[in-house]
Design an enzyme around this catalytic site. Structure first.
Site, PDB file in Angstrom:
ATOM      1  N   HIS A  35      -1.071  15.018 -26.842  1.00  0.00           N
ATOM      2  CA  HIS A  35      -1.195  13.648 -26.346  1.00  0.00           C
ATOM      3  C   HIS A  35      -2.490  12.960 -26.761  1.00  0.00           C
ATOM      4  O   HIS A  35      -2.532  11.739 -26.837  1.00  0.00           O
ATOM      5  CB  HIS A  35      -1.062  13.615 -24.813  1.00  0.00           C
ATOM      6  CG  HIS A  35       0.357  13.803 -24.328  1.00  0.00           C
ATOM      7  ND1 HIS A  35       1.125  14.889 -24.669  1.00  0.00           N
ATOM      8  CD2 HIS A  35       1.149  13.031 -23.537  1.00  0.00           C
ATOM      9  CE1 HIS A  35       2.316  14.785 -24.102  1.00  0.00           C
ATOM     10  NE2 HIS A  35       2.364  13.674 -23.416  1.00  0.00           N
ATOM     11  N   ARG A  46       0.814  -1.236   0.000  1.00  0.00           N
ATOM     12  CA  ARG A  46       0.000   0.000   0.000  1.00  0.00           C
ATOM     13  C   ARG A  46       0.836   1.269   0.000  1.00  0.00           C
ATOM     14  O   ARG A  46       0.385   2.345   0.380  1.00  0.00           O
ATOM     15  CB  ARG A  46      -0.985   0.021   1.181  1.00  0.00           C
ATOM     16  CG  ARG A  46      -1.926  -1.152   1.162  1.00  0.00           C
ATOM     17  CD  ARG A  46      -3.180  -0.912   1.962  1.00  0.00           C
ATOM     18  NE  ARG A  46      -4.042  -2.063   1.863  1.00  0.00           N
ATOM     19  CZ  ARG A  46      -3.987  -3.108   2.689  1.00  0.00           C
ATOM     20  NH1 ARG A  46      -3.131  -3.113   3.691  1.00  0.00           N
ATOM     21  NH2 ARG A  46      -4.793  -4.124   2.513  1.00  0.00           N
ATOM     22  N   ARG A  56      -3.344  21.076 -15.154  1.00  0.00           N
ATOM     23  CA  ARG A  56      -2.356  20.038 -15.462  1.00  0.00           C
ATOM     24  C   ARG A  56      -2.640  19.378 -16.812  1.00  0.00           C
ATOM     25  O   ARG A  56      -1.723  18.867 -17.462  1.00  0.00           O
ATOM     26  CB  ARG A  56      -2.293  18.985 -14.344  1.00  0.00           C
ATOM     27  CG  ARG A  56      -1.188  17.974 -14.605  1.00  0.00           C
ATOM     28  CD  ARG A  56      -0.849  17.084 -13.439  1.00  0.00           C
ATOM     29  NE  ARG A  56       0.235  16.183 -13.824  1.00  0.00           N
ATOM     30  CZ  ARG A  56       0.940  15.456 -13.006  1.00  0.00           C
ATOM     31  NH1 ARG A  56       0.689  15.495 -11.707  1.00  0.00           N
ATOM     32  NH2 ARG A  56       1.901  14.676 -13.451  1.00  0.00           N
ATOM     33  N   HIS A  86      -1.347   9.696 -28.238  1.00  0.00           N
ATOM     34  CA  HIS A  86      -1.647   8.376 -27.662  1.00  0.00           C
ATOM     35  C   HIS A  86      -2.390   7.503 -28.668  1.00  0.00           C
ATOM     36  O   HIS A  86      -2.201   6.277 -28.711  1.00  0.00           O
ATOM     37  CB  HIS A  86      -2.467   8.522 -26.373  1.00  0.00           C
ATOM     38  CG  HIS A  86      -1.648   8.949 -25.189  1.00  0.00           C
ATOM     39  ND1 HIS A  86      -2.208   9.344 -23.994  1.00  0.00           N
ATOM     40  CD2 HIS A  86      -0.311   9.016 -25.002  1.00  0.00           C
ATOM     41  CE1 HIS A  86      -1.246   9.659 -23.133  1.00  0.00           C
ATOM     42  NE2 HIS A  86      -0.083   9.468 -23.721  1.00  0.00           N
ATOM     43  N   GLU A 111      -4.699  16.676 -11.754  1.00  0.00           N
ATOM     44  CA  GLU A 111      -5.242  16.999 -13.081  1.00  0.00           C
ATOM     45  C   GLU A 111      -6.754  17.252 -13.072  1.00  0.00           C
ATOM     46  O   GLU A 111      -7.508  16.656 -13.830  1.00  0.00           O
ATOM     47  CB  GLU A 111      -4.884  15.892 -14.080  1.00  0.00           C
ATOM     48  CG  GLU A 111      -4.989  16.394 -15.524  1.00  0.00           C
ATOM     49  CD  GLU A 111      -4.366  15.456 -16.538  1.00  0.00           C
ATOM     50  OE1 GLU A 111      -3.190  15.099 -16.372  1.00  0.00           O
ATOM     51  OE2 GLU A 111      -5.067  15.089 -17.481  1.00  0.00           O
ATOM     52  N   LYS A 132       7.001  22.466 -15.223  1.00  0.00           N
ATOM     53  CA  LYS A 132       6.171  21.336 -14.794  1.00  0.00           C
ATOM     54  C   LYS A 132       5.865  21.440 -13.309  1.00  0.00           C
ATOM     55  O   LYS A 132       4.737  21.191 -12.881  1.00  0.00           O
ATOM     56  CB  LYS A 132       6.845  19.995 -15.124  1.00  0.00           C
ATOM     57  CG  LYS A 132       5.951  18.829 -14.717  1.00  0.00           C
ATOM     58  CD  LYS A 132       6.058  17.613 -15.563  1.00  0.00           C
ATOM     59  CE  LYS A 132       4.992  16.603 -15.146  1.00  0.00           C
ATOM     60  NZ  LYS A 132       5.087  15.341 -15.853  1.00  0.00           N
ATOM     61  N   LYS A 169       2.946  11.049 -11.920  1.00  0.00           N
ATOM     62  CA  LYS A 169       2.070  10.156 -12.692  1.00  0.00           C
ATOM     63  C   LYS A 169       2.803   8.849 -12.891  1.00  0.00           C
ATOM     64  O   LYS A 169       3.916   8.826 -13.430  1.00  0.00           O
ATOM     65  CB  LYS A 169       1.742  10.766 -14.056  1.00  0.00           C
ATOM     66  CG  LYS A 169       0.606  11.749 -14.017  1.00  0.00           C
ATOM     67  CD  LYS A 169       0.146  12.083 -15.432  1.00  0.00           C
ATOM     68  CE  LYS A 169      -0.950  13.116 -15.418  1.00  0.00           C
ATOM     69  NZ  LYS A 169      -1.313  13.544 -16.782  1.00  0.00           N
ATOM     70  N   GLU A 208       8.981  16.741 -25.862  1.00  0.00           N
ATOM     71  CA  GLU A 208       8.372  17.213 -24.604  1.00  0.00           C
ATOM     72  C   GLU A 208       8.969  18.567 -24.210  1.00  0.00           C
ATOM     73  O   GLU A 208       8.294  19.403 -23.624  1.00  0.00           O
ATOM     74  CB  GLU A 208       8.572  16.180 -23.478  1.00  0.00           C
ATOM     75  CG  GLU A 208       8.034  14.781 -23.781  1.00  0.00           C
ATOM     76  CD  GLU A 208       6.526  14.612 -23.564  1.00  0.00           C
ATOM     77  OE1 GLU A 208       5.806  15.622 -23.431  1.00  0.00           O
ATOM     78  OE2 GLU A 208       6.066  13.448 -23.545  1.00  0.00           O
TER      79      GLU A 208
END
Ligand code: NAD
Ligand code: GLY
Length: 360
Positions: free
Chosen positions: A247, A120, A240, A251, A236, A226, A142, A184
């Site tokens: 993307h 955890r 953000r 993606h 986010e 950032k 992330k 980036e």
């Protein structure tokens, strides 16, 4: 050494940027909850950088284990994640054992996710060794893995305790990977930093020649940008999302072609061009702006045309994006050069952008 602070109230941490940080264990040791770490790396990076890190840690009386994963985006999976858990359990690693991610964004994202869920939550440190990871993926927490149905779909927000961006590790980075990281870097200029975009136009040759001063400035500036954005919106809920410029399309390119066929940064470069074409359709940026973006991406060795997947396939893949809200696909668009916002696009505008932005 430059240090950027990520000022999250619940988990502030430092991002150190310099050459030869890998063996500066005095930066790591005070953060450990017990003198024991597990370094997660891959079959490409470990032969280059594991031994100096491990030797330095052991010289400081820190017990080290290492886990070497196969290399590649195609291995950013639940199966590979399980290899990390298998090793942590076999070695009886405890809640106070710190994981260290030594590698690019794939290793960083997977190690961070393993740290988020093993028992955890255990502490973790990022030692990013690609430009992309130094300017983006190692910062902001992330973490995650891919799913056959969508990129980075399984994951957690989980912050590292420290980021060590050792610029000397970029010496061994293949040129194609340097270019991918540059996508980036350019992204930050387009999001909200026109002055940085202009600095990049003037200094891209120095960056591609890996001049240390230029790289140090660019990594620091990207991390500052950032850190500012993440400190204001860790999970986010708002700004953000701007970090996802290119993307939504990118993606779709990565999962549409199959993970690893195009590098993440390459897909983001072509995705940013598609976002630029859509923004021009909306009369928000000019032909001249388009040329400036394209020229900079080309000088960075990046693709400026997206692959032809078919309009319907693009729309279908983008409908699975994490930013989809009540069934509506969200895009990061350009209000003008150096200023972006999150908005929606009509089907006609998406298709017009794909018509001009996909390779014939
Ligand atoms: P990567 O981790 O696959 O690394 C690229 C290649 O370079 C790999 O083959 C790697 O083994 C090799 N390599 C790494 N360091 C090296 C070095 N110093 N010398 C020689 N070879 C080296 O890819 P990446 O571009 O670093 O990261 C891409 C990943 O990051 C994607 O999975 C993407 O989704 C993720 N990402 C995450 C975030 C985030 O916020 N978490 C942001 C951007 C991207
Ligand atoms: N790379 C996108 C983000 O960190 O939010």
């Amino acid at each position: 050494m430059q240090t950027v602070k990520l000022d999250l109230a619940h988990a502030p941490y430092d991002i150190h940027i310099a050459r030869d940080l890998l063996t500066q264990v005095e930066l790591i040791k005070p953060l450990l909850l017990q003198p024991r770490v597990v370094i997660v790396s891959n079959a490409t990076v470990a032969p280059l950088y594991l031994k100096p890190l491990q030797d330095a840690l052991e010289a400081a009386d820190i017990q080290c284990h290492s886990i070497i994963l196969p290399d590649g985006e195609v291995y950013k999976t639940s199966e590979t994640l399980n290899l990390i858990f298998d090793a942590l359990l076999t070695e009886r690693c405890e809640r106070k054992t710190t994981l260290i991610a030594l590698g690019g964004g794939v290793i960083g994202d997977m190690t961070g996710f393993a740290a988020a869920v093993y028992q955890r939550g255990v502490p973790f440190i990022q030692i990013p060794t690609t430009l992309l990871a130094q300017v983006d993926s190692s910062v902001g927490g992330k973490t995650g893995i891919n799913h056959p149905l969508g990129k980075n779909m399984i994951g957690a927000f989980y912050q590292p305790r420290l980021v060590l961006a050792d610029l000397a590790t970029l010496d061994s980075l293949p040129l194609r990977e340097l270019s991918a990281g540059m996508a980036e870097v350019i992204k930050y200029g387009l999001i909200d930093d026109l002055a940085f975009f202009e600095w990049l136009e003037a200094n891209i040759e120095r960056l591609m020649a890996r001049e240390t001063d230029a790289l140090a400035y660019a990594v620091e500036r990207c991390c500052q940008n950032k850190a500012r954005i993440v400190a204001g919106d860790e999970k986010e809920q708002g700004q953000r999302a701007l970090l996802n410029l290119g993307h939504t399309f990118g993606h779709a390119i990565e999962s549409g072609l199959g993970y690893g066929v195009w590098l993440h940064g390459e897909a983001i470069a072509a995705g940013m061009m598609l976002a630029a074409y859509a923004s021009r359709e909306l009369d928000q940026i000019s032909d001249d702006d388009i040329e400036r973006i394209k020229t900079l991406l080309l000088k960075a060795g990046l693709p400026v045309k997206a692959p032809v997947l078919g309009h319907e396939r693009y729309l279908d893949l983008m409908a699975q994006d994490k930013k989809v809200d009540a069934g509506k696909i969200k895009f990061v668009l350009m209000q003008c050069l150096g200023e972006s916002y999150v908005g929606e696009l009509s089907r006609d505008t998406i298709i017009a952008a794909l018509d001009v932005g996909c390779a014939a």
